[in-house]
Scaffold this motif. Structure first.
Motif, PDB file in Angstrom:
ATOM      1  N   LYS A 125      63.693 -12.291  48.276  1.00  0.00           N
ATOM      2  CA  LYS A 125      62.814 -11.613  46.978  1.00  0.00           C
ATOM      3  C   LYS A 125      61.482 -11.095  48.019  1.00  0.00           C
ATOM      4  CE  LYS A 125      63.427 -15.783  44.126  1.00  0.00           C
ATOM      5  NZ  LYS A 125      63.593 -15.333  42.606  1.00  0.00           N
ATOM      6  N   THR A 126      61.025 -10.374  47.198  1.00  0.00           N
ATOM      7  CA  THR A 126      59.654  -9.596  47.848  1.00  0.00           C
ATOM      8  C   THR A 126      58.557 -10.208  47.025  1.00  0.00           C
ATOM      9  OG1 THR A 126      59.283  -7.467  46.629  1.00  0.00           O
ATOM     10  CG2 THR A 126      60.929  -7.133  48.657  1.00  0.00           C
ATOM     11  N   TRP A 127      57.599 -10.348  48.441  1.00  0.00           N
ATOM     12  CA  TRP A 127      56.477 -11.462  47.798  1.00  0.00           C
ATOM     13  C   TRP A 127      54.977 -10.673  48.431  1.00  0.00           C
ATOM     14  CZ3 TRP A 127      57.504 -15.963  45.783  1.00  0.00           C
ATOM     15  CH2 TRP A 127      58.747 -16.452  46.370  1.00  0.00           C
ATOM     16  N   ASP A 128      53.883 -11.070  47.640  1.00  0.00           N
ATOM     17  CA  ASP A 128      52.543 -10.070  47.998  1.00  0.00           C
ATOM     18  C   ASP A 128      51.886 -10.873  49.400  1.00  0.00           C
ATOM     19  OD1 ASP A 128      49.861  -8.963  48.569  1.00  0.00           O
ATOM     20  OD2 ASP A 128      49.460  -8.494  46.673  1.00  0.00           O
TER      21      ASP A 128
ATOM     22  N   GLY B 113      50.346 -15.870  46.085  1.00  0.00           N
ATOM     23  CA  GLY B 113      51.923 -16.371  46.158  1.00  0.00           C
ATOM     24  C   GLY B 113      52.974 -15.667  45.086  1.00  0.00           C
ATOM     25  N   ALA B 114      52.055 -14.342  44.436  1.00  0.00           N
ATOM     26  CA  ALA B 114      52.965 -13.532  43.327  1.00  0.00           C
ATOM     27  C   ALA B 114      54.025 -13.102  43.902  1.00  0.00           C
ATOM     28  CB  ALA B 114      51.849 -12.592  43.167  1.00  0.00           C
ATOM     29  N   CYS B 115      55.537 -13.164  43.150  1.00  0.00           N
ATOM     30  CA  CYS B 115      56.746 -12.724  43.509  1.00  0.00           C
ATOM     31  C   CYS B 115      56.522 -11.357  42.559  1.00  0.00           C
ATOM     32  CB  CYS B 115      57.865 -13.639  42.974  1.00  0.00           C
ATOM     33  SG  CYS B 115      59.688 -13.277  43.672  1.00  0.00           S
ATOM     34  N   THR B 116      56.719 -10.713  43.637  1.00  0.00           N
ATOM     35  CA  THR B 116      56.857  -8.889  43.269  1.00  0.00           C
ATOM     36  C   THR B 116      58.395  -7.994  42.926  1.00  0.00           C
ATOM     37  OG1 THR B 116      56.746  -7.880  45.368  1.00  0.00           O
ATOM     38  CG2 THR B 116      54.582  -8.465  44.470  1.00  0.00           C
ATOM     39  N   ARG B 117      59.536  -8.752  43.217  1.00  0.00           N
ATOM     40  CA  ARG B 117      60.336  -8.366  43.106  1.00  0.00           C
ATOM     41  C   ARG B 117      61.919 -10.041  43.379  1.00  0.00           C
ATOM     42  NH1 ARG B 117      61.548  -2.714  41.905  1.00  0.00           N
ATOM     43  NH2 ARG B 117      63.326  -3.578  40.378  1.00  0.00           N
TER      44      ARG B 117
ATOM     45  N   ALA C 146      64.127  -5.026  32.721  1.00  0.00           N
ATOM     46  CA  ALA C 146      64.128  -4.612  33.871  1.00  0.00           C
ATOM     47  C   ALA C 146      63.460  -5.689  35.378  1.00  0.00           C
ATOM     48  CB  ALA C 146      64.040  -3.356  34.586  1.00  0.00           C
ATOM     49  N   MET C 147      62.468  -5.683  35.312  1.00  0.00           N
ATOM     50  CA  MET C 147      62.043  -6.876  36.221  1.00  0.00           C
ATOM     51  C   MET C 147      61.990  -8.344  35.998  1.00  0.00           C
ATOM     52  SD  MET C 147      60.077  -6.431  39.185  1.00  0.00           S
ATOM     53  CE  MET C 147      58.797  -7.797  39.983  1.00  0.00           C
ATOM     54  N   GLU C 148      63.396  -8.410  36.839  1.00  0.00           N
ATOM     55  CA  GLU C 148      63.568 -10.192  36.811  1.00  0.00           C
ATOM     56  C   GLU C 148      62.231 -11.205  37.507  1.00  0.00           C
ATOM     57  OE1 GLU C 148      68.209  -9.655  38.370  1.00  0.00           O
ATOM     58  OE2 GLU C 148      66.896 -11.190  39.036  1.00  0.00           O
ATOM     59  N   GLU C 149      61.391 -10.678  38.699  1.00  0.00           N
ATOM     60  CA  GLU C 149      60.725 -11.853  38.570  1.00  0.00           C
ATOM     61  C   GLU C 149      59.114 -10.849  38.934  1.00  0.00           C
ATOM     62  OE1 GLU C 149      62.954 -14.918  40.358  1.00  0.00           O
ATOM     63  OE2 GLU C 149      60.666 -14.382  39.621  1.00  0.00           O
ATOM     64  N   SER C 150      58.040 -10.757  38.285  1.00  0.00           N
ATOM     65  CA  SER C 150      56.999 -10.177  37.884  1.00  0.00           C
ATOM     66  C   SER C 150      56.148 -11.084  38.737  1.00  0.00           C
ATOM     67  CB  SER C 150      56.364 -10.598  36.484  1.00  0.00           C
ATOM     68  OG  SER C 150      56.364 -11.992  36.287  1.00  0.00           O
TER      69      SER C 150
END
Length: 754
Positions: A108-111, A116-120, A169-173
């Protein structure tokens, strides 16, 4: 109660597929602490864009946390929650992107500077993802490896860029995984057999570079600053060197006799340090493709390495719970400090070093990173040999010098993980014991600690809380994340019922049955339902709009749910979950994969793409699946030698929760009223049968008297010659008194005067 037919009942339909489960994770009062071992660390140093330094930690509790510092104090400034299993590694790719990998098989990628926002989320791995590597001067390049033998090299910038169909597409916004605001990836999956299989996912998505060659698990990765060289190691005991730009293997180096657990590369990629389960540290010259030195510093597996910027000294820790500093040129080593737990990972910050262990706390120790020779001046150093058994012998002989430091500069405390638990017979409470020997009683339908008993005997408290009550198991539980994770699966989670009077639910008849599973789901999704009611309704179509069949069906389901009174049911007090330190839900819907989120963070827009359909059906429509074993079969006979009236001849069936006093009332009504057996309703079910024989001389009926003129006898119910408590349920009697697989046999008689 009703009579059971002699022929076998028809079996239920076979479930063709396993339904997805819903898990909720209970958080203790202090959610700003990790509650399980810390597996990974990374430091974001102050820069032009951020004048603060941050420490990032990833834990076996499934979360990452960002720590900020005020003078000599630390505080948790953000929790990153989306992984559904252990976080195994984390690394910063540039200043704003945090990358993590987990035993849930995702990267996972995060800001990193957000709340605590997961970006992907990337789901290419087929097994636990164990390690990451980043390029310090090329923040776009990240590598990941795992137990499936896979090594992927990611271009983060390309992976995070939008694709042409955002709705696919985006699984994790940025809302931790449930929105459709950004695109998704997932695309190609490579197993340990090195065969590439294309999944049923959008063909336009980003696919990483694949380094193929590992036949077994990968435990360690390292990359040079420019991102032009990657080294991997694992259970094959060898080091493999790759060109991450192409995924091609350039060399393989042998030397370790056990698993390679940790790797470090210098900035140029010329020299490599490796730590192994064989307790050895090795220094490699990749240009000459050979091992230059071996260092016998530790007495057990080496799990963590950190090097000074000049690559002249190495800090090392591992299973022997010791942190050492070694001069790579002179081979001189010194014991820096000792811990109470094995050391998992190290991270340098200024002139100090952060140490993570399998404990939930993290400590900062002095390290003299800029001038490591100062540590050696404190004395107590020794010469690291190149034979591990010599080092082990020195340790056994007690010749280890005292550590250079005894007290850390700072400690970030964690919560003690739960190490023992017991589900109580009422199936609404769980007794736990944590690593600090504290014993607590959890109310799982409220998600709170009902009572904290402190440090007492777990076994004695368990015996003290024993209740003679039998309720079906409607959930399963584990403590893998250091806290209670309760798993709900259909139809099992709907198998337990209780009377409203026993739950002290006001406003409902005492004999109303309340389903524990459904009411718990309502409590967990209470915030979601509240926001769902207040979200704007879809605008009416203009004359030129055309509604698809799929949209029509979806709107119809939504309108039925909103109109249904089930969705408007109140959440009863025994099922109200807290808004402070609320539980987190782990589940998955029809799209994407598993996700995790706090119950207070739902937006109201989540639907069947995010939740299992059976869960929404139960909460919104009060539609529960067919359930098994909600009824219990039994025989009801007069006691031997008693000449009381026979009230029934055949086998009876009643709800498992039916109280013994209901059976008593049934017997009395039969004996007093002489009513036909098909006219008496007990607990909503009827009894049918033919004429019953009445025994003469029972003293209850006088010649010429009417049924309503009978005296009401005092009846007691027995099982195995034991008089039963009126408050026991039939299930309790079967479990604790009858104790046989055959159908329950109850007897009745006129109560014996005491």
């Amino acid at each position: 109660m009703h009579r059971v037919a002699s022929s076998g009942s028809n079996g239920g339909s076979v479930r063709n597929r396993k339904e997805k489960k819903l898990t909720y994770v209970l958080n203790d009062a202090n959610d700003s602490k990790h509650c399980a071992g810390v597996n990974c660390l990374d430091v974001l140093k102050s820069s032009v864009s951020s004048d603060r330094s941050y420490l990032f930690t990833g834990s076996r509790d499934g979360t990452l946390k960002r720590w900020a510092f005020d003078e000599d104090a630390s505080f948790c400034s953000a929790t990153f929650e989306s992984h559904v299993d252990w976080v195994n590694d984390a690394a910063l790719a540039g200043e704003s992107t945090l990358v993590s990998c987990s035993s849930d098989t995702t990267v996972k990628t995060w800001d990193s500077l957000s709340d605590g926002a997961c970006t992907r989320t990337f789901r290419q791995h087929t097994d636990y993802v164990t390690c990451l590597a980043v390029a310090a001067k090329n923040s776009n390049v990240v590598a990941s490896g795992g137990l499936g033998g896979e090594v992927f090299i990611w271009d983060i910038e390309a992976a995070l860029s939008p694709v042409t169909k955002p709705n696919d597409a985006m699984e994790e916004s940025s809302t931790n995984g449930l929105g459709n605001s950004q695109p998704v990836t997932s695309l190609r999956n490579v197993g340990s057999s090195n065969n590439i299989s294309v999944q049923s996912s959008p063909s336009h998505g980003y696919a990483p570079t694949i380094a193929k060659g590992h036949k077994e698990s990968v435990y360690a990765l390292a990359m040079n600053d420019a991102g032009t060289m990657l080294v991997s190691g694992g259970t094959e005991k060898v080091l493999r060197v790759w060109d991450p730009r192409t995924g091609s293997k350039t060399m393989k180096l042998r030397g370790h006799t056990d698993n390679v657990r940790v790797l470090l590369l210098d900035s140029t990629g010329r020299f490599c340090l490796s730590g192994s389960s064989d307790s050895m540290i090795r220094l490699w010259d990749l240009g000459q493709q050979r091992c230059l030195h071996t260092y016998a510093v530790h007495t057990d597996s080496v799990w963590a390495l950190a090097c000074t910027p000049s690559f002249t000294h190495v800090y090392s820790g591992g299973r022997d719970q010791s942190l050492y500093l070694t001069d790579l040129a002179t081979r001189e080593s010194v014991l820096m400090c000792t811990k109470e737990h094995p050391i998992q990972q190290l991270a340098l910050q200024d002139d100090s070093i952060w140490v993570a262990t399998i404990d939930s706390s993290v400590e900062r120790w002095p390290a003299e990173v800029q001038s490591p020779e100062k540590v050696f001046q404190r004395g107590g150093s020794f010469l690291a040999g190149n034979l591990s058994f010599n080092r082990a012998r020195v340790s056994l002989e007690g010749l280890n010098p005292p550590p250079a430091y005894k007290v850390p500069l700072m400690t970030i405390p964690g919560s003690h993980p739960i190490v023992q638990h017991e589900i109580l017979n009422n199936k609404r409470q769980i007794l736990t014991k944590d690593a600090g020997d504290s014993v607590k009683l959890w109310d799982i339908t409220k998600g709170v600690v009902g009572e904290d008993f402190g440090k007492i005997s777990f076994e004695e408290k368990k015996e003290e809380l024993f209740e003679m009550v039998s309720i079906p198991s409607w959930f399963t539980v584990d403590t893998r994340l250091g806290c209670l994770s309760l798993h709900l699966e259909t139809p099992q989670c709907f198998s337990a019922e209780m009377y409203s009077a026993d739950l002290k639910v006001s406003g409902r008849p005492e004999d109303d049955k309340i389903n524990l599973g459904r009411e718990t789901l309502k409590g967990l999704l209470g915030h979601w339902m509240a926001k769902k009611k207040h979200k704007p309704k879809p605008q009416a179509l203009t004359s030129g709009d055309i509604l698809s069949v799929k949209d029509t069906k979806k709107n119809l389901i939504a309108s039925k749910s909103e109109d249904s009174s089930a969705g408007n049911d109140p959440v009863y007090p025994p099922f109200e979950f807290p808004s402070v330190s609320p539980p987190s839900i782990i589940t998955e819907g029809s799209q994407g994969g598993p996700w995790r989120k706090k119950i207070t963070e739902f937006t109201g827009t989540e639907d069947e793409k995010d939740f299992p359909l059976w869960c929404l059906d139960a909460v919104l429509n009060n539609r529960l699946p067919p359930r098994e074993n909600t009824k219990l079969s039994f025989f009801l006979h007069p006691c031997e030698g008693s000449n009381v009236q026979v009230v029934t001849l055949g086998k009876l069936s009643a709800p498992r929760i039916l109280r013994v006093h209901k059976v008593t009332n049934y017997v009395v009504e039969k004996m007093v009223l002489d009513s036909p057996l098909d006219s008496l309703a007990i607990d909503g079910a009827s009894v049918s049968g033919g004429p019953q024989q009445l025994f003469a001389g029972n003293g209850l009926l006088t010649p010429g008297s009417k049924p309503w003129q009978k005296l009401r006898p005092s009846i007691e119910i027995l099982c195995n010659n034991q008089v039963l408590s009126p408050e026991w349920s039939l299930a309790t009697v079967r479990t604790f008194v009858w104790k046989k697989p055959e159908d329950l046999i109850l007897n009745y008689r006129v109560a014996i005067a005491k």
